[in-house]
Enzyme design. Structure first.
Site, mmCIF file in Angstrom:
data_model
loop_
_atom_site.group_PDB
_atom_site.id
_atom_site.type_symbol
_atom_site.label_atom_id
_atom_site.label_comp_id
_atom_site.label_asym_id
_atom_site.label_seq_id
_atom_site.Cartn_x
_atom_site.Cartn_y
_atom_site.Cartn_z
ATOM 1 N N HIS A 1 14.896 12.533 73.961
ATOM 2 C CA HIS A 1 14.373 12.736 72.759
ATOM 3 C C HIS A 1 15.970 12.755 71.889
ATOM 4 C CE1 HIS A 1 12.052 15.186 69.432
ATOM 5 N NE2 HIS A 1 11.576 14.078 69.556
ATOM 6 N N ASP B 1 34.276 6.492 66.157
ATOM 7 C CA ASP B 1 35.568 6.756 66.623
ATOM 8 C C ASP B 1 35.581 8.145 67.220
ATOM 9 O OD1 ASP B 1 36.445 4.295 65.961
ATOM 10 O OD2 ASP B 1 37.010 4.509 63.810
ATOM 11 N N HIS C 1 9.386 16.342 59.625
ATOM 12 C CA HIS C 1 9.710 15.773 60.823
ATOM 13 C C HIS C 1 11.043 16.670 61.265
ATOM 14 C CE1 HIS C 1 11.377 13.084 63.979
ATOM 15 N NE2 HIS C 1 10.298 12.851 64.338
#
Length: 519
Positions: free
Chosen positions: A173, A180, A415
């Site tokens: 998950h 870089d 979320h």
């Protein structure tokens, strides 16, 4: 008796068939995989030259920049991919083949064309429909793709769950995007239109939260990526998927060209042009919150059920966070506290700790089964003194921009995964407060010791969240009711708002089933 014997014969035959299917479709060998590690000598890149002077006065802490706005979060990922000169290390649970997913795929391809080494690690549960594109990316000389706990039988994947449930029920998950080895994005967002506010009209859009980080913690994320990349669950794509055709190799660029003509794409191309975050990093002018920051993550062996308890993210959180003394503000879209969790929260509340929790309402959730695990414990949480808020569903056309403060913008479903302790420490990452995150899935996040960031979360519970959510109450007779603030008035709901009877009954029936360990 004959019927019982017949049923037993059928079950035995089915089990035998499943065993045969698994035997005929074994996992590919992992021997002779390529070996690679994060590139550390990147101070001479554009990102390195811009970030170096920013980090120099703060050698032991991280520079943090919050990404609540969905389009800005997309733009930063695109710009990091376009700016990278040496490496991109990217790890996600879900990657959609939609507008934003296609544009980011093409950005990885373009980076590979520039000579950037790209390593892409995806959980295979979230790659449906992408086999051709993933194989084509992996065929690029500078790009390597691996799948975590892959499905050997590609379609229908449900067969894999029947034949190899113990392994395939464990997912990666984690979410990280590192350019870089100088800058990384960590948080709750996957890659897909619903996470970047690009979903078509009427579709679910998520309110989410990421952070961009620079400083020593980026090296920690890179090291963590290395151990997942080399784990026993990470399979090179070319050992799982067939070789791509020449036509497939051109599909990514073709798909991106088609997407760029989509009217919805105009806003995202504009967001990329308008976002100044990466340009400000390179110029050394981005305003960052400098704070002690520790990365926490699960041992990737958890993906095979082989991680030692002390190597799990939950144990690291306990060690770093300690016990809240005054306040705990928790934001989780999938909140399944279990009986033990309710008891622990209640004990905290009895000590005088104020606990406030924001979850999705039934109308706003995208997973009814997981919501049933919360519903099962809701009354006990309220009885224990925990304050509960449920994110409401945004009506079509309503302007929801930044309606819940730092937890994302323009969302109809929560979320974000974050919590604040004593207005001093903050967790941001992929971890949900549910048994799946605790016991089955691997997770990743940051613990940030920052009073200003923690204060923003507390302030949201004081202001923005009550305006964007329903507060849940327990009446004197033990009944639940919900209140909503509208134009300075408080509206009471005696049943779950914006839901219908069939929906409520369905979730109640799910709450009766022994599903909690899987949620």
């Amino acid at each position: 008796m004959r019927a019982v014997k017949g049923f037993a014969v059928c079950v035995a035959a089915l089990l035998g068939a499943l065993v045969a299917v698994r035997a005929c479709h074994p996992l590919p060998p992992l021997a002779d995989r390529s070996v690679s590690a994060a590139l550390r000598d990147t101070g001479d890149t554009r990102l390195g030259r811009g970030i170096g002077p920013l980090v120099a006065p703060h050698p032991s802490v991280a520079g943090i920049y919050g990404l609540a706005d969905a389009r800005d979060a997309f733009a930063v990922r695109m710009l990091l991919a376009q700016t990278a000169e040496r490496s991109l290390d990217i790890q996600y649970y879900i990657w959609r083949g939609d507008l934003t997913g296609t544009l980011l795929f093409d950005a990885l391809r373009a980076a590979g064309d520039r000579g950037v080494r790209v390593r892409l690690l995806l959980d295979d549960n979230g790659t449906s429909g992408l086999d051709t594109r993933l194989a084509a990316l992996d065929a690029h000389a500078n790009i390597e793709v691996r799948l975590f706990n892959p499905f050997v039988i590609r379609s229908p994947r449900a067969i894999g769950y029947l034949t190899d449930f113990f392994r395939l029920n464990r997912r990666m998950h984690n979410k990280s995007f590192t350019a870089d080895n100088q800058a990384t994005v960590i948080g709750g967002r996957n890659v897909g239109d619903e996470y970047f506010d690009a979903a078509s009209e009427g579709a679910l859009v998520f309110a989410d939260f990421d952070v961009l980080a620079v400083g020593p913690v980026v090296g920690d994320v890179s090291s963590d990526f290395d151990r997942y990349w080399a784990s026993e669950s990470a399979y090179p794509v070319d050992r799982v998927l067939p070789m791509p055709t020449l036509e497939a190799a051109a599909e990514i660029r073709t798909a991106a060209s088609l997407v760029e003509r989509d009217p919805r794409a105009a806003a995202y191309m504009s967001a990329i042009r308008d976002s100044s975050v990466v340009a400000d990093i390179i110029a050394g002018t981005l305003e960052l919150e400098w704070a002690p920051t520790r990365m926490v993550s699960d041992d990737p062996a958890k993906g095979l059920g082989a991680a030692a308890p002390e190597t799990l993210l939950t144990e690291q959180l306990r060690e770093i966070i300690g016990d809240p003394m005054r306040e705990l503000e928790l934001v989780s879209p999938y909140f399944v506290p279990t009986a033990a969790g309710v008891e622990a929260f209640a004990r905290m509340a009895q000590r005088g700790v104020r606990i406030r929790v924001l979850v999705n309402s039934l109308a706003a959730t995208d997973v009814d089964a997981v919501h049933s695990g919360y519903v099962k414990r809701r009354r006990a949480l309220l009885d224990g003194g925990i304050e509960l808020y449920e994110m409401r569903l945004v009506p079509p056309g309503e302007n929801a921009d930044r309606r819940a403060g730092p937890f994302g913008s323009s969302g109809s479903s929560l979320h974000a995964k974050t919590f604040s302790v004593d207005r001093a420490r903050v967790f941001v990452g992929s971890f949900n407060f549910d048994p799946r995150s605790t016991n089955l899935n691997t997770e990743l996040g940051f613990v940030i010791e920052s009073v200003p960031i923690a204060q923003k979360i507390a302030d949201a519970f004081d202001g923005g969240i009550p305006a964007a959510a329903y507060e849940v109450h327990l009446s004197e007779t033990g009944d639940l009711f919900w209140t909503q603030q509208v134009a300075g008035e408080v509206i009471r709901h005696d049943v779950e708002p914006d839901t219908h009877l069939v929906q409520r009954v369905g979730v109640w029936l799910l709450s009766l089933l022994p599903l909690e360990p899987l949620l």
